[in-house]
Write a protein that holds these residues in place. Sequence first.
Motif, PDB file in Angstrom:
ATOM      1  N   GLU A  39       0.863  -1.183   0.000  1.00 18.66           N
ATOM      2  CA  GLU A  39       0.000   0.000   0.000  1.00 18.66           C
ATOM      3  C   GLU A  39       0.901   1.235   0.000  1.00 18.66           C
ATOM      4  N   ALA A  40       0.335   2.367  -0.314  1.00 19.16           N
ATOM      5  CA  ALA A  40       1.128   3.598  -0.306  1.00 19.16           C
ATOM      6  C   ALA A  40       1.697   3.801   1.099  1.00 19.16           C
ATOM      7  N   GLY A  41       3.006   3.777   1.214  1.00 18.08           N
ATOM      8  CA  GLY A  41       3.646   4.022   2.514  1.00 18.08           C
ATOM      9  C   GLY A  41       4.009   2.777   3.283  1.00 18.08           C
ATOM     10  N   THR A  42       3.563   1.605   2.873  1.00 13.91           N
ATOM     11  CA  THR A  42       3.924   0.395   3.615  1.00 13.91           C
ATOM     12  C   THR A  42       3.889  -0.846   2.724  1.00 13.91           C
ATOM     13  N   THR A  43       4.761  -1.798   3.061  1.00 13.62           N
ATOM     14  CA  THR A  43       4.736  -3.088   2.365  1.00 13.62           C
ATOM     15  C   THR A  43       4.622  -4.242   3.359  1.00 13.62           C
ATOM     16  N   ILE A  44       4.348  -3.930   4.624  1.00  7.09           N
ATOM     17  CA  ILE A  44       4.277  -4.997   5.635  1.00  7.09           C
ATOM     18  C   ILE A  44       2.837  -5.163   6.129  1.00  7.09           C
ATOM     19  N   PRO A  45       2.453  -6.397   6.477  1.00 12.70           N
ATOM     20  CA  PRO A  45       1.044  -6.671   6.824  1.00 12.70           C
ATOM     21  C   PRO A  45       0.521  -5.860   8.006  1.00 12.70           C
ATOM     22  N   SER A  46       1.319  -5.675   9.053  1.00 14.01           N
ATOM     23  CA  SER A  46       0.799  -5.041  10.267  1.00 14.01           C
ATOM     24  C   SER A  46       0.368  -3.597  10.051  1.00 14.01           C
ATOM     25  N   ALA A  47       0.854  -2.952   9.001  1.00 14.07           N
ATOM     26  CA  ALA A  47       0.522  -1.547   8.755  1.00 14.07           C
ATOM     27  C   ALA A  47      -0.526  -1.370   7.657  1.00 14.07           C
ATOM     28  N   MET A  48      -1.084  -2.466   7.164  1.00 13.24           N
ATOM     29  CA  MET A  48      -2.049  -2.366   6.070  1.00 13.24           C
ATOM     30  C   MET A  48      -3.336  -1.676   6.527  1.00 13.24           C
ATOM     31  N   THR A  49      -3.932  -0.926   5.613  1.00 10.47           N
ATOM     32  CA  THR A  49      -5.169  -0.221   5.944  1.00 10.47           C
ATOM     33  C   THR A  49      -6.356  -0.653   5.087  1.00 10.47           C
ATOM     34  N   ALA A  50      -6.120  -1.349   3.982  1.00 10.41           N
ATOM     35  CA  ALA A  50      -7.246  -1.851   3.169  1.00 10.41           C
ATOM     36  C   ALA A  50      -8.069  -2.801   4.042  1.00 10.41           C
ATOM     37  N   THR A  51      -9.366  -2.510   4.151  1.00  4.67           N
ATOM     38  CA  THR A  51     -10.163  -3.170   5.190  1.00  4.67           C
ATOM     39  C   THR A  51     -11.460  -3.742   4.644  1.00  4.67           C
ATOM     40  N   ALA A  52     -11.822  -4.914   5.183  1.00  2.00           N
ATOM     41  CA  ALA A  52     -13.138  -5.511   4.913  1.00  2.00           C
ATOM     42  C   ALA A  52     -14.006  -5.323   6.158  1.00  2.00           C
ATOM     43  N   ARG A  53     -15.195  -4.745   5.959  1.00  5.00           N
ATOM     44  CA  ARG A  53     -16.136  -4.514   7.073  1.00  5.00           C
ATOM     45  C   ARG A  53     -17.354  -5.414   6.891  1.00  5.00           C
ATOM     46  N   PRO A  54     -17.923  -5.946   7.982  1.00  8.95           N
ATOM     47  CA  PRO A  54     -19.132  -6.775   7.855  1.00  8.95           C
ATOM     48  C   PRO A  54     -20.268  -5.996   7.207  1.00  8.95           C
ATOM     49  N   ALA A  55     -20.990  -6.673   6.322  1.00 12.37           N
ATOM     50  CA  ALA A  55     -22.148  -6.066   5.648  1.00 12.37           C
ATOM     51  C   ALA A  55     -23.127  -7.183   5.308  1.00 12.37           C
ATOM     52  N   GLY A  56     -24.225  -7.250   6.028  1.00 17.05           N
ATOM     53  CA  GLY A  56     -25.183  -8.328   5.794  1.00 17.05           C
ATOM     54  C   GLY A  56     -24.556  -9.668   6.120  1.00 17.05           C
ATOM     55  N   THR A  57     -24.635 -10.603   5.155  1.00 17.18           N
ATOM     56  CA  THR A  57     -24.038 -11.928   5.372  1.00 17.18           C
ATOM     57  C   THR A  57     -22.592 -12.002   4.902  1.00 17.18           C
ATOM     58  N   GLY A  58     -22.075 -10.883   4.363  1.00 11.87           N
ATOM     59  CA  GLY A  58     -20.698 -10.892   3.860  1.00 11.87           C
ATOM     60  C   GLY A  58     -19.890  -9.721   4.372  1.00 11.87           C
ATOM     61  N   TRP A  59     -19.089  -9.149   3.454  1.00 13.43           N
ATOM     62  CA  TRP A  59     -18.212  -8.047   3.816  1.00 13.43           C
ATOM     63  C   TRP A  59     -18.192  -7.051   2.656  1.00 13.43           C
ATOM     64  N   THR A  60     -17.738  -5.832   2.932  1.00 15.99           N
ATOM     65  CA  THR A  60     -17.413  -4.902   1.849  1.00 15.99           C
ATOM     66  C   THR A  60     -15.984  -4.430   2.045  1.00 15.99           C
ATOM     67  N   VAL A  61     -15.254  -4.337   0.945  1.00 16.51           N
ATOM     68  CA  VAL A  61     -13.827  -3.996   0.979  1.00 16.51           C
ATOM     69  C   VAL A  61     -13.614  -2.588   0.463  1.00 16.51           C
ATOM     70  N   SER A  62     -12.838  -1.804   1.207  1.00 16.54           N
ATOM     71  CA  SER A  62     -12.455  -0.456   0.776  1.00 16.54           C
ATOM     72  C   SER A  62     -10.969  -0.266   1.026  1.00 16.54           C
ATOM     73  N   GLY A  63     -10.351   0.503   0.147  1.00 18.78           N
ATOM     74  CA  GLY A  63      -8.913   0.764   0.283  1.00 18.78           C
ATOM     75  C   GLY A  63      -8.226   0.583  -1.055  1.00 18.78           C
ATOM     76  N   SER A  64      -6.905   0.589  -1.041  1.00 23.16           N
ATOM     77  CA  SER A  64      -6.181   0.436  -2.303  1.00 23.16           C
ATOM     78  C   SER A  64      -4.860  -0.286  -2.085  1.00 23.16           C
ATOM     79  N   LYS A  65      -4.380  -0.890  -3.147  1.00 20.93           N
ATOM     80  CA  LYS A  65      -3.091  -1.569  -3.186  1.00 20.93           C
ATOM     81  C   LYS A  65      -2.281  -0.995  -4.341  1.00 20.93           C
ATOM     82  N   ILE A  66      -0.961  -1.010  -4.186  1.00 20.87           N
ATOM     83  CA  ILE A  66      -0.104  -0.513  -5.260  1.00 20.87           C
ATOM     84  C   ILE A  66       0.871  -1.616  -5.677  1.00 20.87           C
ATOM     85  N   LEU A  67       1.486  -1.398  -6.842  1.00 21.57           N
ATOM     86  CA  LEU A  67       2.523  -2.309  -7.352  1.00 21.57           C
ATOM     87  C   LEU A  67       2.034  -3.754  -7.433  1.00 21.57           C
TER      88      LEU A  67
END
Length: 372
Positions: free
Chosen positions: A120-148
Amino acid sequence: MDFDFSQEQYMFQDTIRELLANALTMEHLRNGATEELWEQLAETGVFALLTGEADGGLGLGFTDLALVFEEFGRALVPAPVAAAIVAGGVIARFGTPEQRAELLPGHGEGRLRLSPAFAEAGTTIPSAMTATARPAGTGWTVSGSKILVPDAAAADKLLVALRFGDDELGLALIEPTRAGVALREQNVLDLTARYHEVTFDRVALAASDILGGKPDSATVVACFDAAAAVAALQMTGMAARTLDEAVTYVGQRKQFDRLLGSFQAIKHRCADMAVAVDACRSAAYYAAWALDEAAPDERARAVSMAKSWCGDNARFTCNQAIQLHGGIGFTWELGLHLFLRRIKCEEASFGDADWHRERVIDATLRSMELTG
């Protein structure tokens, strides 16, 4: 105890080297690799090596692929190929029976392309990732971005590292064509492949899209470590190739009626490069073994030692090779810059050297506490 590779592993390395020597010339690298390369590699079975025999693969491990990834580095095989093999290996290990049955046969035959999305912009390590899946109904919705993301536009499935809620991490399988996914090709230092920024705008996610059926941080760590070790193996191959190019050049080029390689200062520099390459091999091969056999702390330490050491020394070796070539070393035509560009990209991917050195210290301190 014999720590060497087997004859079969060396023979497979020779097969891959011969294939790449014919299929991936410097001209291909300058103009973009051919589509045939992917098909030719699939015919050798490299995409199915990490897939279990029950799923139609060969059930081998990263130790069996170590020499292959080193050859990928020597030939500068475009990044999407190794990335797809890593993604397939993670699916083979953690996927549900339905996910393995759907994805692995096509992946093994080279028909279905996988591409991991971590940075992601500014990080390449898992602990600092910000792209997130939030519960929505019976599933999830994903927001955020990835680079490279390696050639996301050509991928059939992206293996996306996500934060599920506020704490748990996990991997999700998402098509680049799914509603809410947007791609943008990026201008990057590595000229041998295409990379994309992938943006997720409230992308719907079902439980069946999550690798293993539910979020699991272990899947993210396993994919991250595998990708970092593969980067180390490929940088070892790049270092070895640039050393060979430099030794060949100083063995032919004359100054003051003497071969450049006859000067003591040049010999010393080549010797330093050879030592660096051999040390890269030791670290990278051990990391490959650790991925298959070691406990989590030792695996993390081995991978981080290899990633940090190989990054530093591949860059050193390539820089020295360019210097030994003199003025021509900097030219577009010679192509050494392609190796330096890739090495710098691999150095920064999946944790930089500083982050990996700190991880080695943490793992070492933990092991000392456990042993008293």
